[in-house]
Enzyme design. Structure first.
Site, PDB file in Angstrom:
ATOM      1  N   GLY A 188       0.863  -1.278   0.195  1.00 48.08           N
ATOM      2  CA  GLY A 188       0.261   0.083   0.179  1.00 48.08           C
ATOM      3  C   GLY A 188       1.277   1.141  -0.275  1.00 48.08           C
ATOM      4  N   LYS A 189       0.327   2.355  -0.202  1.00 52.26           N
ATOM      5  CA  LYS A 189       1.144   3.262   0.267  1.00 52.26           C
ATOM      6  C   LYS A 189      -0.140   4.819   0.123  1.00 52.26           C
ATOM      7  CE  LYS A 189       5.759   5.061  -0.755  1.00 52.26           C
ATOM      8  NZ  LYS A 189       6.423   3.970  -0.153  1.00 52.26           N
TER       9      LYS A 189
END
Length: 162
Positions: free
Chosen positions: A120-121
């Site tokens: 994720g980011k």
């Protein structure tokens, strides 16, 4: 308030009806959420859906704030485990496709390291020239926005944040 660049980007890329239909508000916080099944809308944001993801794309902002507080979260893939993990970037012109590409990198990095986490980011849309106090407040308030996704995303520091 929503960052001006973010507002312009979303209004340029998404039909107003889609924004209005998907917009969720809670205590001054606003959220647009897109799943991997939203291929056409994600394509308008420059994101191509494939077998890996993305699992979730979120556009979030705080409309009750006097500061421009907003950005994007992408949970790309959680097949190695949940939650996903990745840093939070802070840049003036970051877009959902930028965050998706970085989240995909985290998916591959975590899988290559055999870590039990997805990729994720997150990205904050904010100017470089904020005071240290404003910077801290922007990061704190963005963290409050993405807190609702804590079951699927663990943030860390990245470019422009600490």
């Amino acid at each position: 308030m929503i960052p001006k660049k973010m507002d312009e980007y979303l209004r340029d890329q998404l039909p107003e009806a889609a924004i209005n239909r998907r917009l969720r508000r809670r205590d001054g916080m606003c959220f647009l959420e897109f799943a991997h099944t939203d291929e056409l809308l994600l394509a308008r944001l420059g994101i191509t859906v494939d077998k890996l993801g993305p699992h979730l794309v979120v556009c979030a902002w705080n409309e009750a704030s006097n500061l421009e507080i907003g950005g994007y979260l992408v949970v790309d893939n959680v097949s190695m485990g949940s939650p996903s993990m990745g840093g939070i970037r802070k840049l003036p012109d970051i877009t959902p496709v930028d965050i998706h590409n970085l989240a995909r990198g985290m998916t591959l990095k975590n899988a290559a390291a055999d870590l039990p986490y997805g990729g994720g980011k997150a990205g904050i849309v904010a100017k470089f020239d904020t005071s240290p106090e404003e910077h801290m407040e922007i990061v704190r308030r963005f963290a409050r926005l993405i807190r609702r996704y804590r079951h699927m995303y663990v943030p860390g520091p990245d470019v422009g944040t600490n």
